[in-house]
Design an enzyme around this catalytic site. Structure first.
Site, PDB file in Angstrom:
ATOM      1  N   CYS A  29       2.342   1.552  12.778  1.00  0.00           N
ATOM      2  CA  CYS A  29       3.558   2.150  12.643  1.00  0.00           C
ATOM      3  C   CYS A  29       3.803   3.142  13.455  1.00  0.00           C
ATOM      4  O   CYS A  29       4.878   3.533  13.880  1.00  0.00           O
ATOM      5  CB  CYS A  29       3.868   2.627  11.356  1.00  0.00           C
ATOM      6  SG  CYS A  29       2.351   3.561  10.697  1.00  0.00           S
ATOM      7  N   GLY A  72       0.915  -1.013   0.113  1.00  0.00           N
ATOM      8  CA  GLY A  72       0.022   0.092   0.047  1.00  0.00           C
ATOM      9  C   GLY A  72       0.940   1.312   0.070  1.00  0.00           C
ATOM     10  O   GLY A  72       0.685   2.370  -0.737  1.00  0.00           O
TER      11      GLY A  72
HETATM   12  N1  PLP Z   1      -3.018   3.267   3.900  1.00  0.00           N
HETATM   13  C1  PLP Z   1      -3.545   2.605   4.951  1.00  0.00           C
HETATM   14  C2  PLP Z   1      -5.017   3.346   4.972  1.00  0.00           C
HETATM   15  C3  PLP Z   1      -3.177   1.684   5.822  1.00  0.00           C
HETATM   16  O1  PLP Z   1      -4.052   1.408   6.675  1.00  0.00           O
HETATM   17  C4  PLP Z   1      -1.791   1.195   5.489  1.00  0.00           C
HETATM   18  C5  PLP Z   1      -1.243   0.116   6.306  1.00  0.00           C
HETATM   19  O2  PLP Z   1      -1.380   0.318   7.682  1.00  0.00           O
HETATM   20  C6  PLP Z   1      -1.437   1.592   4.385  1.00  0.00           C
HETATM   21  C7  PLP Z   1      -1.384   2.388   3.581  1.00  0.00           C
HETATM   22  C8  PLP Z   1       0.190   0.993   4.161  1.00  0.00           C
HETATM   23  O3  PLP Z   1       0.007  -0.187   3.501  1.00  0.00           O
HETATM   24  P1  PLP Z   1       1.282  -1.381   3.405  1.00  0.00           P
HETATM   25  O4  PLP Z   1       1.296  -1.798   4.669  1.00  0.00           O
HETATM   26  O5  PLP Z   1       1.053  -2.425   2.382  1.00  0.00           O
HETATM   27  O6  PLP Z   1       2.286  -0.539   2.990  1.00  0.00           O
END
Ligand code: PLP
Length: 398
Positions: free
Chosen positions: A328, A70
């Site tokens: 995170c 993401g």
């Molecule tokens: N966007 C949202 C709304 C998320 O909740 C997350 C992950 O927690 C991400 C982006 C990032 O995705 P990824 O963990 O695949 O990098």
């Protein structure tokens, strides 16, 4: 009994997804870019996955660009669209509650000289954690090149009015990116009715593997790549394809599409039971975020006067895993930017927990969590310098 209620952070890989992936680590190890038959088998698997991901979001296969997740999809969509604009002055619109993958990208754009507007979100009970599309419209400028607004918020679960914003973007002729990482697999997604030009998803949020995601790029939408190399992903994302991961997101997308309706109603019932029982059994609890416009699996609660980190650790010791906010950010002493932007005081934001359920969640797990949480909250409150009762009197019911 160990109970996992943190499915917004990540999910386990579905056994059927794992089974689909395994041959692509061993007997079908070919490079999807190779001409020989081993390469062709890998290419066919990547093509099938592309169709499956496209079907989950109502796209056509060549509008799907596979990424490492993401975060990369958000970065590629945002930087790629801004770089593709010919305007000499550039302005981008996002919201105060978007994920750091979007917010930090926008902050980097600002350091590079792009103007960025961070639109605030509703703070009242009926619209808490939801952006008003008219605020997006008011933020538009002649030099606006991109609007980027998330679909479901990862902490509150609130669903943003993407269709309305899509119409506003189309009227203004502005590109529209949507981070749908937390809504894929939880609510139906259709890129046409959402009116988006770019949309990000991530496999590990819907029972696929970590490290693979996809960016939808509407046909005719130009993005400038973020990395340079070979011709993979039609020159939009170079690098040898992660074939097992791509097979994994394809299978996970297929399952998500087939099981969505059943998963959503079962999970909603369990989430509502958890929430209602905690509101009944624990004094001074508030539900955060608009309660109707939410994904079915998420409940964010403030336990007034109880430190969230202390609660999290005490619950973990009792076998219940949940979260104080974005995975995170855990461990950081800063309260969640989503909760403070949604009107919570820093103290209440620090006293909040997110419970997020998933396909594997059972009624027994929820009942066990309900039996464990009240006593843990009481214990942590007793240890906290600020006691709950003084803050309960004027508390609005939400
Ligand atoms: N966007 C949202 C709304 C998320 O909740 C997350 C992950 O927690 C991400 C982006 C990032 O995705 P990824 O963990 O695949 O990098």
């Amino acid at each position: 009994m160990r109970i996992y209620l943190d499915y917004n952070a990540t999910t386990p890989v579905d056994p059927a997804v794992l089974a689909a992936m395994l041959p692509y680590f061993s007997e079908n190890f070919g490079n999807a870019g190779s001409v020989h038959s081993a390469g062709q088998r890998a290419r066919a698997a990547v093509d099938a996955a592309r169709e499956s991901v496209a079907a989950l979001i109502g796209a056509v296969p060549n509008e799907i660009v596979f990424t490492s997740g993401g975060t990369e999809a958000d970065n590629l969509g945002i930087f790629g669209a801004v770089a593709a604009s010919q305007k000499s002055r550039k302005h981008v619109i996002t919201t105060a509650i978007d994920h750091h993958a979007v917010l930090h990208s926008c902050e980097e754009l600002a350091r590079q000289g792009v103007d960025v507007t961070f639109v605030p979100v509703g703070r009242g009970p009926a619209s808490q954690g939801i952006v008003d599309p008219e605020d997006i419209r008011r933020a538009l400028r002649p030099e606006t090149v991109l609007i980027t607004v998330m679909h479901a918020n990862n902490e509150l679960g609130t669903i943003q009015p993407i269709e309305e914003i899509g119409r506003i973007a189309a009227e203004a002729g502005v590109r529209f990116h949507c981070d749908a990482v937390q809504s894929a697999g939880k609510v139906p997604l259709d890129v046409k009715s959402l009116g988006v030009d770019l949309l990000s998803i991530s496999a590990h949020k819907f029972c696929g593997p970590k490290g693979v995601g996809a960016l939808f790029v509407r046909s005719g939408t130009r993005i400038v790549p973020r990395a340079w190399g070979g011709h993979a992903e039609r020159d939009r994302r170079p690098g040898t394809e992660n074939v097992p991961g791509i097979v994994g997101i394809g299978k996970a997308a297929e399952l998500a599409r087939l099981k969505l309706t059943e998963d959503a109603s079962r999970i909603r019932a369990l989430r509502d039971r958890l929430e209602a029982s905690l509101l009944e059994r624990v004094p001074s609890v508030r539900v955060n975020g608009d309660r109707t416009r939410r994904v079915p699996n998420t409940s964010n609660l403030t336990f007034v006067g109880a430190g969230g980190e202390a609660l999290l650790i005490a619950l973990d010791l009792q076998g219940v895993a949940c979260s104080t906010g974005a995975a995170c950010s855990s461990g950081s002493t800063e309260p969640s930017h989503v909760l403070t932007a949604s009107g919570l005081s820093r103290e209440d934001a620090r006293s909040s927990l997110r419970f997020s359920l998933g396909r594997p969640t059972t009624a027994e797990e929820v009942d066990h969590a309900i039996s464990v949480i009240p006593a843990v909250v009481e214990r942590i409150r007793a240890l906290s310098p600020r006691t709950a009762p003084s803050s309960t009197a004027a508390m609005p019911a939400r």
